[in-house]
Design an enzyme around this catalytic site. Sequence first.
Site, PDB file in Angstrom:
ATOM      1  N   SER A   1      -7.763  10.477  94.105  1.00 27.56           N
ATOM      2  CA  SER A   1      -7.495  11.057  93.142  1.00 27.56           C
ATOM      3  C   SER A   1      -7.470  12.671  93.363  1.00 27.56           C
ATOM      4  O   SER A   1      -8.612  13.212  94.138  1.00 27.56           O
ATOM      5  CB  SER A   1      -7.596  11.342  91.806  1.00 27.56           C
TER       6      SER A   1
ATOM      7  N   SER B   1      -0.270  -2.872  96.742  1.00 24.29           N
ATOM      8  CA  SER B   1       0.479  -2.242  97.011  1.00 24.29           C
ATOM      9  C   SER B   1       1.645  -2.829  97.811  1.00 24.29           C
ATOM     10  O   SER B   1       1.612  -3.540  98.869  1.00 24.29           O
ATOM     11  CB  SER B   1       1.943  -0.783  97.404  1.00 24.29           C
TER      12      SER B   1
ATOM     13  N   GLU C   1      -8.643  15.072  91.683  1.00 24.74           N
ATOM     14  CA  GLU C   1     -10.377  15.520  91.216  1.00 24.74           C
ATOM     15  C   GLU C   1     -10.940  15.304  92.511  1.00 24.74           C
ATOM     16  O   GLU C   1     -11.728  15.944  92.760  1.00 24.74           O
ATOM     17  CB  GLU C   1     -10.642  14.421  89.906  1.00 24.74           C
TER      18      GLU C   1
ATOM     19  N   TYR D   1      -8.093  -2.524  99.734  1.00 28.70           N
ATOM     20  CA  TYR D   1      -9.770  -1.394  99.448  1.00 28.70           C
ATOM     21  C   TYR D   1     -10.039  -1.614  98.498  1.00 28.70           C
ATOM     22  O   TYR D   1     -10.879  -1.312  97.687  1.00 28.70           O
ATOM     23  CB  TYR D   1      -9.283  -0.075  99.600  1.00 28.70           C
ATOM     24  N   SER D   2      -8.718  -1.131  96.968  1.00 29.74           N
ATOM     25  CA  SER D   2      -9.589  -1.272  95.544  1.00 29.74           C
ATOM     26  C   SER D   2      -9.721  -2.333  94.961  1.00 29.74           C
ATOM     27  O   SER D   2      -9.423  -3.421  95.322  1.00 29.74           O
ATOM     28  CB  SER D   2      -8.710  -0.543  94.620  1.00 29.74           C
TER      29      SER D   2
ATOM     30  N   GLN E   1      -3.164  -2.827 101.784  1.00 28.80           N
ATOM     31  CA  GLN E   1      -4.453  -2.074 102.260  1.00 28.80           C
ATOM     32  C   GLN E   1      -5.030  -3.053 100.621  1.00 28.80           C
ATOM     33  O   GLN E   1      -4.086  -2.710  99.509  1.00 28.80           O
ATOM     34  CB  GLN E   1      -3.989  -1.036 101.638  1.00 28.80           C
TER      35      GLN E   1
ATOM     36  N   GLU F   1      -4.185   8.278 106.013  1.00 27.80           N
ATOM     37  CA  GLU F   1      -3.268   7.854 104.514  1.00 27.80           C
ATOM     38  C   GLU F   1      -2.948   8.928 104.145  1.00 27.80           C
ATOM     39  O   GLU F   1      -1.677   9.412 103.439  1.00 27.80           O
ATOM     40  CB  GLU F   1      -4.347   7.266 103.692  1.00 27.80           C
TER      41      GLU F   1
END
Length: 382
Positions: A365, A158, A367, A125-126, A123, A241
């Site tokens: 996360s 990952s 949060e 994305y980040s 993936q 996900e």
Amino acid sequence: MTDWNAMADEDFRREVRAFFEWQYPPQLRYILHRARWHEMKDWWRKLCEKGWIAPNWPREWGGMALDAGKMVIYLEELERHGVARPPDQGITQVGPLIMRFGTEAQKAHYLPRTLSGEYIWCQGYSEPNAGSDLASLQTTAVLEGDHFAVNGSKIWTSLADDATHIYLLARTDRRAKQQQGISFLLVDLKTPGITLRPIRNLAGHEEFSQVFFDNARVPREGLVGALNDGWTVAKALLGFERLNIGSPRRPQYALNRLEMLARAKGLLDDAGFLDRFIALKLDIEDGAALYRRFVEQVKRGEPLGQDVSMLKIWTMETWQRLAELLVEAGAEQGVIAGVHDVAGVETDFLNPFYYSRPATIYGGSSEIQRNILAKYVLKLPS
Ligand SMILES: Cc1cc2nc3c(=O)[nH]c(=O)nc-3n(C[C@H](O)[C@H](O)[C@H](O)COP(=O)(O)OP(=O)(O)OC[C@H]3O[C@@H](n4cnc5c(N)ncnc54)[C@H](O)[C@@H]3O)c2cc1C
């Protein structure tokens, strides 16, 4: 073709258990690191030949089409036998996404290859400056005729070095508002201009990478959904996900380890320990009930709502508490890295602890998940 959902639960459980016990390589039971493709590929092929690699996929694409109850039994049996999780993002995330948003040509190309293990996905994305605030991503994809020229970098990808393909979000219109100028692309990692730099994690394993794109030319056929509408696709994938991360698999695995150890050390006779152990076991049951509800929703063809964030928080935080109890149960050995033999049970106490720590970060996360619940589900004032 067998209709697994028509079977009695106990018959289904027996059949799954027998297959895992008979066919899963014994040296890979309860392994203490994230399983890599070279270790898992033979098992993948066995599952594939049996027609069991994609329990969540519909039958027309080679899946088992399990209903939620059977899906949970399948996961429970995987964990009971200590079956490791292969690099399966293609099955859990990209496949369902292509089924929903892909063209017929994309389905025909990608789905069978993903199922067979020819294509392994990671993936993208980040980015170094776009994590929780994903929409601020800066990787660009500029359409030049029938190709996109992709430039930028993705991070924390990952198992990228096990993967053959990456699905990524890139900015295709710099002038549009943040979320509107993004597209979703399927990219072959062998494309010239793509390089990987492995990153070592706390446990000492290089299980993720930074991926660099330097004028990588990606065919237009890799675009999923409409140009500049990748955010819609990306959000649906985040739902899958969160559902996948929220499955009871990981905490169940830690619970099984804890139970083995507790039996070996006689800890179940300690009322204080037993109290905490049972509470965690019940928390897993609650999570599994919630998971069943969301799986049924997906099977009915309904999109997942923002409430799936609740599942991710619950499952990951339960897993962390279990990993903490495992360290405590290990007493003086619990804080020493490496494998320990406790009354014949081989356990690495710190490994599940290390692996559960980032679980409240990846996939969004805790949060951020709480913000989502507050805003969209509870509709609290912001
Ligand atoms: C083990 C692991 C595997 C990963 N695998 C992948 C992968 O395969 N592919 C991929 O694309 N990404 C992956 N990631 C990245 C992951 O998605 C990001 O780490 C995550 O989205 C958080 O982004 P960040 O690290 O940039 O932290 P930041 O966004 O900088 O957040 C830092 C801290 O601030 C808090 N915070 C940020 N914004 C707010 C807010 N608005 N309100 C309250 N608190 C806030 C966060 O909760 C966090 O505690 C992985 C991460 C880990 C740890």
